[in-house]
Write a protein that holds these residues in place. Sequence first.
Motif, PDB file in Angstrom:
ATOM      1  N   ILE A 135       0.826  -1.210   0.000  1.00  0.00           N
ATOM      2  CA  ILE A 135       0.000   0.000   0.000  1.00  0.00           C
ATOM      3  C   ILE A 135       0.866   1.268   0.000  1.00  0.00           C
ATOM      4  O   ILE A 135       0.451   2.316  -0.470  1.00  0.00           O
ATOM      5  CB  ILE A 135      -0.978  -0.017   1.214  1.00  0.00           C
ATOM      6  CG1 ILE A 135      -2.164   0.914   1.000  1.00  0.00           C
ATOM      7  CG2 ILE A 135      -0.282   0.266   2.521  1.00  0.00           C
ATOM      8  CD1 ILE A 135      -3.194   0.391   0.053  1.00  0.00           C
ATOM      9  N   ILE A 138       2.068   1.693  -3.866  1.00  0.00           N
ATOM     10  CA  ILE A 138       1.145   1.589  -5.001  1.00  0.00           C
ATOM     11  C   ILE A 138       0.896   2.945  -5.680  1.00  0.00           C
ATOM     12  O   ILE A 138       0.856   3.023  -6.910  1.00  0.00           O
ATOM     13  CB  ILE A 138      -0.187   0.902  -4.585  1.00  0.00           C
ATOM     14  CG1 ILE A 138      -1.073   0.643  -5.808  1.00  0.00           C
ATOM     15  CG2 ILE A 138      -0.956   1.686  -3.557  1.00  0.00           C
ATOM     16  CD1 ILE A 138      -0.582  -0.421  -6.723  1.00  0.00           C
ATOM     17  N   VAL A 139       0.759   4.009  -4.882  1.00  0.00           N
ATOM     18  CA  VAL A 139       0.434   5.304  -5.500  1.00  0.00           C
ATOM     19  C   VAL A 139       1.611   5.847  -6.330  1.00  0.00           C
ATOM     20  O   VAL A 139       1.431   6.167  -7.509  1.00  0.00           O
ATOM     21  CB  VAL A 139      -0.049   6.306  -4.437  1.00  0.00           C
ATOM     22  CG1 VAL A 139      -0.208   7.689  -5.050  1.00  0.00           C
ATOM     23  CG2 VAL A 139      -1.386   5.844  -3.869  1.00  0.00           C
ATOM     24  N   PHE A 142       1.925   3.798  -9.393  1.00  0.00           N
ATOM     25  CA  PHE A 142       0.863   4.111 -10.342  1.00  0.00           C
ATOM     26  C   PHE A 142       1.213   5.373 -11.136  1.00  0.00           C
ATOM     27  O   PHE A 142       1.048   5.416 -12.356  1.00  0.00           O
ATOM     28  CB  PHE A 142      -0.453   4.308  -9.579  1.00  0.00           C
ATOM     29  CG  PHE A 142      -1.658   4.418 -10.473  1.00  0.00           C
ATOM     30  CD1 PHE A 142      -2.461   3.316 -10.710  1.00  0.00           C
ATOM     31  CD2 PHE A 142      -1.986   5.619 -11.080  1.00  0.00           C
ATOM     32  CE1 PHE A 142      -3.566   3.407 -11.537  1.00  0.00           C
ATOM     33  CE2 PHE A 142      -3.088   5.722 -11.908  1.00  0.00           C
ATOM     34  CZ  PHE A 142      -3.879   4.616 -12.141  1.00  0.00           C
ATOM     35  N   PHE A 226      -3.178  -9.981  -6.626  1.00  0.00           N
ATOM     36  CA  PHE A 226      -4.508  -9.394  -6.791  1.00  0.00           C
ATOM     37  C   PHE A 226      -4.492  -7.868  -6.859  1.00  0.00           C
ATOM     38  O   PHE A 226      -5.058  -7.257  -7.757  1.00  0.00           O
ATOM     39  CB  PHE A 226      -5.386  -9.856  -5.617  1.00  0.00           C
ATOM     40  CG  PHE A 226      -6.743  -9.215  -5.583  1.00  0.00           C
ATOM     41  CD1 PHE A 226      -7.749  -9.656  -6.429  1.00  0.00           C
ATOM     42  CD2 PHE A 226      -7.022  -8.170  -4.716  1.00  0.00           C
ATOM     43  CE1 PHE A 226      -8.997  -9.070  -6.421  1.00  0.00           C
ATOM     44  CE2 PHE A 226      -8.265  -7.567  -4.693  1.00  0.00           C
ATOM     45  CZ  PHE A 226      -9.253  -8.024  -5.552  1.00  0.00           C
ATOM     46  N   PHE A 227      -3.803  -7.251  -5.899  1.00  0.00           N
ATOM     47  CA  PHE A 227      -3.973  -5.812  -5.682  1.00  0.00           C
ATOM     48  C   PHE A 227      -3.454  -4.961  -6.850  1.00  0.00           C
ATOM     49  O   PHE A 227      -4.147  -4.057  -7.321  1.00  0.00           O
ATOM     50  CB  PHE A 227      -3.279  -5.420  -4.377  1.00  0.00           C
ATOM     51  CG  PHE A 227      -3.607  -4.030  -3.934  1.00  0.00           C
ATOM     52  CD1 PHE A 227      -4.921  -3.654  -3.685  1.00  0.00           C
ATOM     53  CD2 PHE A 227      -2.620  -3.075  -3.762  1.00  0.00           C
ATOM     54  CE1 PHE A 227      -5.237  -2.372  -3.290  1.00  0.00           C
ATOM     55  CE2 PHE A 227      -2.921  -1.794  -3.354  1.00  0.00           C
ATOM     56  CZ  PHE A 227      -4.236  -1.438  -3.113  1.00  0.00           C
ATOM     57  N   LEU A 230      -5.724  -5.287  -9.738  1.00  0.00           N
ATOM     58  CA  LEU A 230      -6.990  -4.572  -9.514  1.00  0.00           C
ATOM     59  C   LEU A 230      -6.843  -3.085  -9.828  1.00  0.00           C
ATOM     60  O   LEU A 230      -7.701  -2.484 -10.477  1.00  0.00           O
ATOM     61  CB  LEU A 230      -7.414  -4.748  -8.044  1.00  0.00           C
ATOM     62  CG  LEU A 230      -8.583  -3.885  -7.579  1.00  0.00           C
ATOM     63  CD1 LEU A 230      -9.891  -4.451  -8.092  1.00  0.00           C
ATOM     64  CD2 LEU A 230      -8.607  -3.765  -6.067  1.00  0.00           C
ATOM     65  N   VAL A 231      -5.749  -2.517  -9.349  1.00  0.00           N
ATOM     66  CA  VAL A 231      -5.586  -1.066  -9.452  1.00  0.00           C
ATOM     67  C   VAL A 231      -5.102  -0.653 -10.846  1.00  0.00           C
ATOM     68  O   VAL A 231      -5.534   0.377 -11.366  1.00  0.00           O
ATOM     69  CB  VAL A 231      -4.605  -0.569  -8.356  1.00  0.00           C
ATOM     70  CG1 VAL A 231      -4.312   0.904  -8.515  1.00  0.00           C
ATOM     71  CG2 VAL A 231      -5.193  -0.841  -6.981  1.00  0.00           C
ATOM     72  N   LEU A 233      -5.246  -2.388 -13.908  1.00  0.00           N
ATOM     73  CA  LEU A 233      -6.006  -2.764 -15.111  1.00  0.00           C
ATOM     74  C   LEU A 233      -7.458  -2.303 -14.981  1.00  0.00           C
ATOM     75  O   LEU A 233      -8.139  -2.665 -14.020  1.00  0.00           O
ATOM     76  CB  LEU A 233      -5.955  -4.274 -15.326  1.00  0.00           C
ATOM     77  CG  LEU A 233      -4.565  -4.877 -15.523  1.00  0.00           C
ATOM     78  CD1 LEU A 233      -4.662  -6.387 -15.678  1.00  0.00           C
ATOM     79  CD2 LEU A 233      -3.863  -4.280 -16.734  1.00  0.00           C
ATOM     80  N   LYS A 234      -7.917  -1.507 -15.905  1.00  0.00           N
ATOM     81  CA  LYS A 234      -9.281  -0.978 -15.830  1.00  0.00           C
ATOM     82  C   LYS A 234     -10.226  -1.694 -16.797  1.00  0.00           C
ATOM     83  O   LYS A 234     -11.414  -1.791 -16.533  1.00  0.00           O
ATOM     84  CB  LYS A 234      -9.290   0.522 -16.167  1.00  0.00           C
ATOM     85  CG  LYS A 234      -8.243   1.349 -15.444  1.00  0.00           C
ATOM     86  CD  LYS A 234      -8.585   1.556 -14.007  1.00  0.00           C
ATOM     87  CE  LYS A 234      -7.570   2.448 -13.306  1.00  0.00           C
ATOM     88  NZ  LYS A 234      -7.727   2.457 -11.866  1.00  0.00           N
ATOM     89  N   SER A 246     -12.845 -12.419  -7.969  1.00  0.00           N
ATOM     90  CA  SER A 246     -13.323 -11.631  -6.823  1.00  0.00           C
ATOM     91  C   SER A 246     -14.692 -11.014  -7.107  1.00  0.00           C
ATOM     92  O   SER A 246     -15.422 -10.667  -6.189  1.00  0.00           O
ATOM     93  CB  SER A 246     -12.312 -10.543  -6.466  1.00  0.00           C
ATOM     94  OG  SER A 246     -12.422  -9.468  -7.380  1.00  0.00           O
ATOM     95  N   LYS A 247     -15.044 -10.893  -8.386  1.00  0.00           N
ATOM     96  CA  LYS A 247     -16.344 -10.309  -8.730  1.00  0.00           C
ATOM     97  C   LYS A 247     -17.501 -11.203  -8.308  1.00  0.00           C
ATOM     98  O   LYS A 247     -18.644 -10.774  -8.305  1.00  0.00           O
ATOM     99  CB  LYS A 247     -16.417 -10.069 -10.244  1.00  0.00           C
ATOM    100  CG  LYS A 247     -15.450  -9.024 -10.736  1.00  0.00           C
ATOM    101  CD  LYS A 247     -15.487  -8.953 -12.243  1.00  0.00           C
ATOM    102  CE  LYS A 247     -14.419  -7.996 -12.757  1.00  0.00           C
ATOM    103  NZ  LYS A 247     -14.297  -8.086 -14.217  1.00  0.00           N
TER     104      LYS A 247
END
Lengths: 293, 430
Positions: A135, A138-139, A142, A226-227, A230-231, A233-234, A246-247
């Motif tokens: 965490i 990640i920012v 990104f 996972f994380f 998730l963040v 790929l849109k 997870s959906k």
Amino acid sequence: MTHTLQPPGPPVPRRPRRRPRFQPARMLMGALLLLFVVFLAFPLLWLISTAFKPLAETFTTALIPQNPTWANFGEAIVDLGVLQSAANTFKVSFISALLTLAIATPAAYVLARRPSPVNRGVLIWILVTQTFPVILIIVPLFLILARFGLVNTHLGLIVVYVVWSLPFVLWMLQGYVSGIPNELEEAAAMDGANQVQTITRILLPLLIPALVATGLYAFVNAWNEFFFALVLLKSPELTTIQVNLSKLRGIEGLARWGPLAAGSLLATFPTLVLFGFMQRRLVSGLLSGGVKA
Amino acid sequence: MKKPLLLSSALLLLVSPATVQAQSAPVKLRFVSLAWQTQAIAAVKEAVAGCNAANKNIQVDYQQVSWDSVQDYLTTSFQAKSVPDIFHYESTPVMEFAAQGVLTDLSKLIPAEMKSDIAPGAWATVTADNGAIYGVPFLWESLITIYNKDLFKAASIRVPTIAKPWSWTEFQQASKKLTVDKNGDGKAEQYGSAFGLRSPTNRIMNLSLGFGGDYFYKDGNRYVVRVTDKERALLKILLDMQYTSKSAAPEGLTAQSPELFAGFFSGKFAMLPGIGVWARQTIAETGPKDLNWGVLPPIKATTQAQGSATQTLSIPAASGHKKEATQFITCFVSRVNNGKLAAGDWLFPTRQSSLRGAPFQSDANGWRVASDSAKYLTMAPYQEVKGYTEVKNKVLTPTFQQMLAGRITLDDAAKQIEKEGNAILAKYYK
């Protein structure tokens, strides 16, 4: 050393085979191991059972479904597109594992064969990087990927996975290279091999178990991640299998259990097959890399 | 000579096919949805397709994210300024995001028709003190009691009606009557009730409202937490049913609601009280075909009021297409769509006109009784408390769990909640 020929003597009588003795401790150990195997295998059995249960049997406790169905697999494949996301995940995991090995192998060689204060510092730094929580990075990660136009691309995710797996793979590989005696390289040099030949013909064949082990580690690491996926790929068509599965999970502990089990089973399959093929090499590789000879 | 040339070039540029195409290119929006049930996903996809077809200038890409990961997803999206144009979430965390200044105030963008049709209690869940609105509430739910009709009949218990609901005392008496020790070993094989209390806080907060128990009270311009007799009323009932009358199944203490379905299906539990209306879907789809079940109206304390969060649609402040995003929300939460979306999730539409629609007034699967309970829904005070999530995670949930497990008394729990809860709130209201 001299060898002397021995005259052929009379045939040695075979020892009579002893009847196996009753060994309670051994049997108890066997029973305990069997119990442990059942304990480990039970979630997988339950997963298989749920994957074949129709909706009406989801909350029943029977291990064998009364009316087994393929409908959950159909839902996972057609509605959720599990195969597409599995293919995406395989592509990303396989390429990132290959790239990780391609970068880590020469780096590990240098770290193992050229000891210096800088290299020791690098090794310590590698260990330190393992303590950073996801965490935290990640920012900034990104933002960097966005600047290079790598958000919402598989290439961006591959870069992240390579960076993420590299420290551990590098650490393992340098331990393994250190375990290969220097004399082998010196002997090759005396036989006229140059450094490239020494590495490709002497070192790499010996490194294969370690490469398999660490490559599998990098592959499984990426497969299960996972994380980041998730963040980063849109687009739904790019998504990886873990994010896709997870959906199927809802609120208050609810989920679409049947399709989730079927999808999870499909997701487990490639890693099981890979491990099946590579198991022996994996174990020897892990043991070799863990101890400096 | 130069001027006419420049002018004609500019005109040519203006009417060139590329420019025409660029001008008429639709605005692309990204919509993050949390719908996860098959019917709900179908309803969302249908609504998105309908809106895309109705307005060719705005084209919406649908992206599904799970409830488990949406908080992390949004947090990183806001920090990295890579946001969806519209996102689906829940009012309580939405208001926490709003306090960080990352959401658009929709108060001036929402059409009057939508504003008047959506229930005022639902609007309250997304409205800040200054009147700013940070989401359009479109779904919500009440807590109902699901019961086994055959077990009620066997025990000759009167079924409460919308006109004559149970009081909590009547509910407790029925629960006791339905608790049966069949083999005489001193241990019940059938329990009157099973509460899923592993994560008890929101349920306790929402049901306490009927006793007038708000937990959070305004003290000037700040909130404080108090555990008065009004808050204690429900806790006393829960403790009594668990430990004195023993008419509530002990399994419920460590279970989430879905874990109780197997016991309900087998007849071990006669009632599942305080469960969300969504539970009917699971029972209808996965329960035994011969299970004879129904829905009881909300139990009456002083009132039948219940707190409820809402599911919302919000627009991040960083979205470059706020006007178009609002247009999409207006289409997505139309009267017809709102009804379909709610029916797909087995929840209530917040539009009052949609709630009057046929699916919600049918007797099948307890819809009529469940829908009637929507009129008691309101915003619980905790939803506008800054720092509620921290108080809940660090104080309320562990304290309720300790108390319900019998490790501390109700008095100790009350003291602990007030002392530790107010210490946390003091950080948020300096």
